[in-house]
Design an enzyme around this catalytic site. Structure first.
Site, PDB file in Angstrom:
ATOM      1  N   ASP A  32       0.747  -1.508   0.052  1.00 54.83           N
ATOM      2  CA  ASP A  32      -0.027  -0.003   0.007  1.00 54.83           C
ATOM      3  C   ASP A  32       0.685   1.320  -0.045  1.00 54.83           C
ATOM      4  O   ASP A  32       0.427   2.166   0.738  1.00 54.83           O
ATOM      5  CB  ASP A  32      -1.054   0.078   1.317  1.00 54.83           C
ATOM      6  CG  ASP A  32      -2.004  -1.119   1.413  1.00 54.83           C
ATOM      7  OD1 ASP A  32      -1.803  -1.888   0.158  1.00 54.83           O
ATOM      8  OD2 ASP A  32      -2.712  -1.286   1.817  1.00 54.83           O
ATOM      9  N   LYS A 137      -6.698  -4.818  -3.022  1.00 55.10           N
ATOM     10  CA  LYS A 137      -7.280  -5.505  -1.860  1.00 55.10           C
ATOM     11  C   LYS A 137      -8.233  -4.724  -1.066  1.00 55.10           C
ATOM     12  O   LYS A 137      -8.195  -3.549  -0.878  1.00 55.10           O
ATOM     13  CB  LYS A 137      -6.188  -5.984  -0.882  1.00 55.10           C
ATOM     14  CG  LYS A 137      -5.394  -4.811  -0.421  1.00 55.10           C
ATOM     15  CD  LYS A 137      -4.259  -5.445   0.726  1.00 55.10           C
ATOM     16  CE  LYS A 137      -3.543  -4.340   1.394  1.00 55.10           C
ATOM     17  NZ  LYS A 137      -4.560  -3.484   2.277  1.00 55.10           N
ATOM     18  N   THR A 166       0.528   0.766   6.506  1.00 52.11           N
ATOM     19  CA  THR A 166       0.938   0.975   7.795  1.00 52.11           C
ATOM     20  C   THR A 166       1.498  -0.096   8.646  1.00 52.11           C
ATOM     21  O   THR A 166       0.721  -1.120   8.492  1.00 52.11           O
ATOM     22  CB  THR A 166       0.248   1.921   8.794  1.00 52.11           C
ATOM     23  OG1 THR A 166      -0.817   1.250   9.215  1.00 52.11           O
ATOM     24  CG2 THR A 166      -0.084   3.282   7.869  1.00 52.11           C
ATOM     25  N   CYS A 170      -2.127  -2.643   7.726  1.00 55.87           N
ATOM     26  CA  CYS A 170      -2.054  -3.692   6.606  1.00 55.87           C
ATOM     27  C   CYS A 170      -0.838  -4.512   6.657  1.00 55.87           C
ATOM     28  O   CYS A 170      -0.854  -5.507   6.085  1.00 55.87           O
ATOM     29  CB  CYS A 170      -2.342  -2.949   5.352  1.00 55.87           C
ATOM     30  SG  CYS A 170      -3.779  -1.989   5.043  1.00 55.87           S
TER      31      CYS A 170
HETATM   32  C1  C5J Z   1      -2.967   0.683   5.349  1.00 60.10           C
HETATM   33  C2  C5J Z   1      -4.795   1.733   6.923  1.00 60.10           C
HETATM   34  N1  C5J Z   1      -2.528   0.176   4.488  1.00 60.10           N
HETATM   35  N2  C5J Z   1      -4.010   1.969   7.655  1.00 60.10           N
HETATM   36  N3  C5J Z   1      -4.224   1.001   5.635  1.00 60.10           N
HETATM   37  O1  C5J Z   1      -2.169   0.009   6.576  1.00 60.10           O
HETATM   38  O2  C5J Z   1      -5.922   1.967   6.713  1.00 60.10           O
END
Ligand code: C5J
Length: 229
Positions: A32, A137, A166, A170
């Site tokens: 991400d 996803k 993060t 995720c």
């Molecule tokens: C990720 C989130 N990618 N923090 N998403 O960690 O909502």
């Protein structure tokens, strides 16, 4: 000596102990690294976060990606992305967060967290190249409701090296999903970040505690050394 590299077998000096993998059986999974999380005006900022914290890992992440590509290793990118009709975004997810700018609402970089919008793209510095896998996803984990597991199985992948954001959301969710599916996973400490430094530190501890109960962690220089970089 940080690591040993003999042919395609690597021993990376990680925590809580050496992480062993074979380059041809290992995928680099980048979670991400999207404008929605890293740039102002995206999903991350709508939740009140300081996105500059995440920008700090881009140089180390880019260096690792380039070194991995040089060796011909498999690269997987993920994006947290919902269908434009939001059929894959449960109300329980959409209704939390910032009530005046929810998933699917128009933001400065297009609709928040929606596939195809400019905010949903991976940042230019880490943009996928031909031959790399890109997984959209709908959840926090990279395996939930995606084809990731079968793509890895088709390529006989057994180990995963994680980077991205993060750490405690995720990235950690994806590592836990990978663990339950039988993969050994290594998280590169300086190539992952959280909006909350204390959450990152806690996530790293949780992952490697109890004899690598979820996986291993190491600074990226240990893997670079293993790759002979
Ligand atoms: C990720 C989130 N990618 N923090 N998403 O960690 O909502």
């Amino acid at each position: 000596m940080n690591a040993l590299f003999s042919g395609t077998n690597m021993q990376i000096h990680a925590n809580p102990f050496v992480f062993e993998c074979e380059l041809a059986r290992t995928a680099l999974v980048i979670i991400d690294m999207q404008r929605d999380f890293i740039e102002p005006g995206g999903f991350g900022e709508t939740l009140g976060n300081d996105v500059s914290l995440l920008q700090a890992i881009v140089p180390a992440t880019q260096r690792m990606l380039h070194a991995w590509r040089e060796k011909g290793g498999l690269v997987v990118h993920t994006r947290e992305a919902h269908r434009p009709d939001l059929a894959d975004c449960p109300p329980s997810k959409r209704n939390r967060g910032n009530p005046s700018l929810r998933i699917g609402d128009p933001g400065p970089m297009g609709r928040i967290l929606v596939a195809g919008e400019s905010g949903n793209q991976i940042i230019d510095a880490l943009a996928p190249i031909d031959g790399e896998i890109v997984i959209d996803k709908p959840g926090k984990g990279a395996f939930y409701a995606t084809g990731l597991q079968s793509l890895l199985q088709q390529r006989a992948i057994r180990s995963l090296v994680f980077m991205g954001v993060t750490t405690e959301v995720c990235v950690q969710t994806s590592m836990r999903e990978a663990n339950d599916r039988g993969y050994d996973s290594l998280l590169l400490e300086d190539c992952t970040e959280s909006y909350f430094p204390a959450f990152k530190a806690a996530a790293l501890e949780m992952i490697r505690a109890q004899g690598a109960i979820v996986g291993w962690t190491a600074p990226s220089r240990k893997l670079l050394a293993a790759l002979g970089d």
